[in-house]
Design a protein around this motif. Structure first.
Motif, PDB file in Angstrom:
ATOM      1  N   MET A  17     -28.598  48.014  39.505  1.00 18.93           N
ATOM      2  CA  MET A  17     -28.135  48.856  40.610  1.00 18.93           C
ATOM      3  C   MET A  17     -27.482  48.017  41.714  1.00 18.93           C
ATOM      4  N   TRP A  18     -26.447  48.587  42.293  1.00 17.85           N
ATOM      5  CA  TRP A  18     -25.793  48.029  43.466  1.00 17.85           C
ATOM      6  C   TRP A  18     -25.910  49.078  44.564  1.00 17.85           C
ATOM      7  N   THR A  19     -26.525  48.699  45.676  1.00 17.39           N
ATOM      8  CA  THR A  19     -26.788  49.636  46.767  1.00 17.39           C
ATOM      9  C   THR A  19     -26.031  49.201  48.017  1.00 17.39           C
ATOM     10  N   ASP A  20     -25.120  50.046  48.482  1.00 16.41           N
ATOM     11  CA  ASP A  20     -24.458  49.840  49.769  1.00 16.41           C
ATOM     12  C   ASP A  20     -25.360  50.452  50.829  1.00 16.41           C
ATOM     13  N   TRP A  21     -25.790  49.647  51.790  1.00 12.05           N
ATOM     14  CA  TRP A  21     -26.726  50.118  52.802  1.00 12.05           C
ATOM     15  C   TRP A  21     -26.162  49.893  54.206  1.00 12.05           C
ATOM     16  N   LYS A  22     -26.635  50.718  55.120  1.00 12.57           N
ATOM     17  CA  LYS A  22     -26.284  50.603  56.539  1.00 12.57           C
ATOM     18  C   LYS A  22     -27.568  50.779  57.329  1.00 12.57           C
ATOM     19  N   ASP A  23     -27.724  49.970  58.365  1.00 10.52           N
ATOM     20  CA  ASP A  23     -28.918  50.055  59.184  1.00 10.52           C
ATOM     21  C   ASP A  23     -28.533  49.935  60.657  1.00 10.52           C
ATOM     22  N   GLY A  24     -29.358  50.501  61.512  1.00 10.39           N
ATOM     23  CA  GLY A  24     -29.096  50.474  62.942  1.00 10.39           C
ATOM     24  C   GLY A  24     -27.900  51.305  63.351  1.00 10.39           C
ATOM     25  N   LEU A  25     -27.692  52.409  62.674  1.00  7.56           N
ATOM     26  CA  LEU A  25     -26.509  53.241  62.933  1.00  7.56           C
ATOM     27  C   LEU A  25     -26.476  53.795  64.354  1.00  7.56           C
ATOM     28  N   ASN A  69     -25.418  47.508  67.603  1.00  6.63           N
ATOM     29  CA  ASN A  69     -25.165  46.433  66.650  1.00  6.63           C
ATOM     30  C   ASN A  69     -25.594  46.848  65.235  1.00  6.63           C
ATOM     31  N   PRO A  70     -24.887  47.819  64.614  1.00 12.75           N
ATOM     32  CA  PRO A  70     -25.269  48.229  63.253  1.00 12.75           C
ATOM     33  C   PRO A  70     -24.966  47.116  62.240  1.00 12.75           C
ATOM     34  N   THR A  71     -25.746  47.099  61.156  1.00 12.60           N
ATOM     35  CA  THR A  71     -25.529  46.139  60.076  1.00 12.60           C
ATOM     36  C   THR A  71     -25.298  46.895  58.772  1.00 12.60           C
ATOM     37  N   SER A  72     -24.668  46.206  57.821  1.00  4.15           N
ATOM     38  CA  SER A  72     -24.431  46.814  56.510  1.00  4.15           C
ATOM     39  C   SER A  72     -24.312  45.709  55.477  1.00  4.15           C
ATOM     40  N   GLY A  73     -24.429  46.092  54.222  1.00  2.00           N
ATOM     41  CA  GLY A  73     -24.312  45.130  53.150  1.00  2.00           C
ATOM     42  C   GLY A  73     -24.494  45.797  51.797  1.00  2.00           C
ATOM     43  N   THR A  74     -24.505  44.960  50.776  1.00  2.00           N
ATOM     44  CA  THR A  74     -24.725  45.434  49.414  1.00  2.00           C
ATOM     45  C   THR A  74     -25.850  44.623  48.799  1.00  2.00           C
ATOM     46  N   THR A  75     -26.783  45.310  48.189  1.00  2.00           N
ATOM     47  CA  THR A  75     -27.904  44.677  47.513  1.00  2.00           C
ATOM     48  C   THR A  75     -27.798  44.962  46.022  1.00  2.00           C
ATOM     49  N   TYR A  76     -27.988  43.905  45.218  1.00  2.00           N
ATOM     50  CA  TYR A  76     -28.097  44.080  43.767  1.00  2.00           C
ATOM     51  C   TYR A  76     -29.577  44.047  43.422  1.00  2.00           C
TER      52      TYR A  76
END
Length: 187
Positions: A111-119, A123-130
């Motif tokens: 799985m590849w998960t595109d995530w966003k936090d602190g919306l 200062n929101p953050t985002s990334g992709t987790t495998y």
């Protein structure tokens, strides 16, 4: 002489494989399934290989698509997709115009998960987790024989997503209910 021996051997094998017992044990179904769970869906191609009259090994390959939004507990928004496969065991209980069935299956998903936090922050953050997900689950349902070659079914199940390898920020996992629609063709 060798050619005659090989010919007789092939005829014997063919005759033996035509017997009722071997046909039952060697029966194969191919089909498709659509699994729905609270935050996603899993379309698969399936194969049920009967090892006894009412027992089959289940094999599946397919995709897993999830929109966890903020249900994961780790991030404000998660959108995941991936591919994988399954192996399981199914018990059939013939009844009426089909069969009740009970199964236990282990899925493995890449799985590849595109995530966003602190919306809701400055200062929101985002990334992709495998991650590699193991998903043991059990289900029970009914398959209705449409014809002597086709059947269709519905089942309910419960399973658990377990992230066993994670490269990146933590993403959602946990218990889930599963609704499955299936259509199979007997070879």
């Amino acid at each position: 002489m060798k050619l005659l021996f090989v010919g007789l051997l092939l005829i014997s094998i063919q005759s033996f494989s035509q017997s009722k017992e071997i046909k039952t044990k060697g029966r194969i179904e191919i089909g498709t399934e659509l699994q729905l769970y609270p935050v996603g869906f899993i379309p698969t191609i399936t194969s049920n290989v009967f090892i006894k009259e009412n027992w089959a090994l289940r094999f599946r390959i397919g995709g897993n698509f999830a929109n966890r939004q903020d249900f994961s507990g780790y991030n404000d928004n998660e959108l995941a997709k991936g591919f994988g496969g399954s192996v399981g065991l199914v018990k059939y209980l013939p009844s009426w115009k089909g069969s009740f069935f009970f199964g236990a299956t282990l899925d493995t998903w890449n799985m590849w998960t595109d995530w966003k936090d602190g919306l809701n922050t400055s200062n929101p953050t985002s990334g992709t987790t495998y991650n590699v997900v193991l998903q043991p689950w059990v289900n029970a349902g009914y398959l209705y024989d449409i014809t002597n070659k086709w059947n269709a079914g519905l089942s309910l199940g419960i399973g658990r997503e377990i992230n066993v390898i994670t490269r990146g920020e933590k993403v959602g996992e946990g218990w889930m209910g599963i609704l499955t629609f299936s259509v199979n063709y007997r070879l």
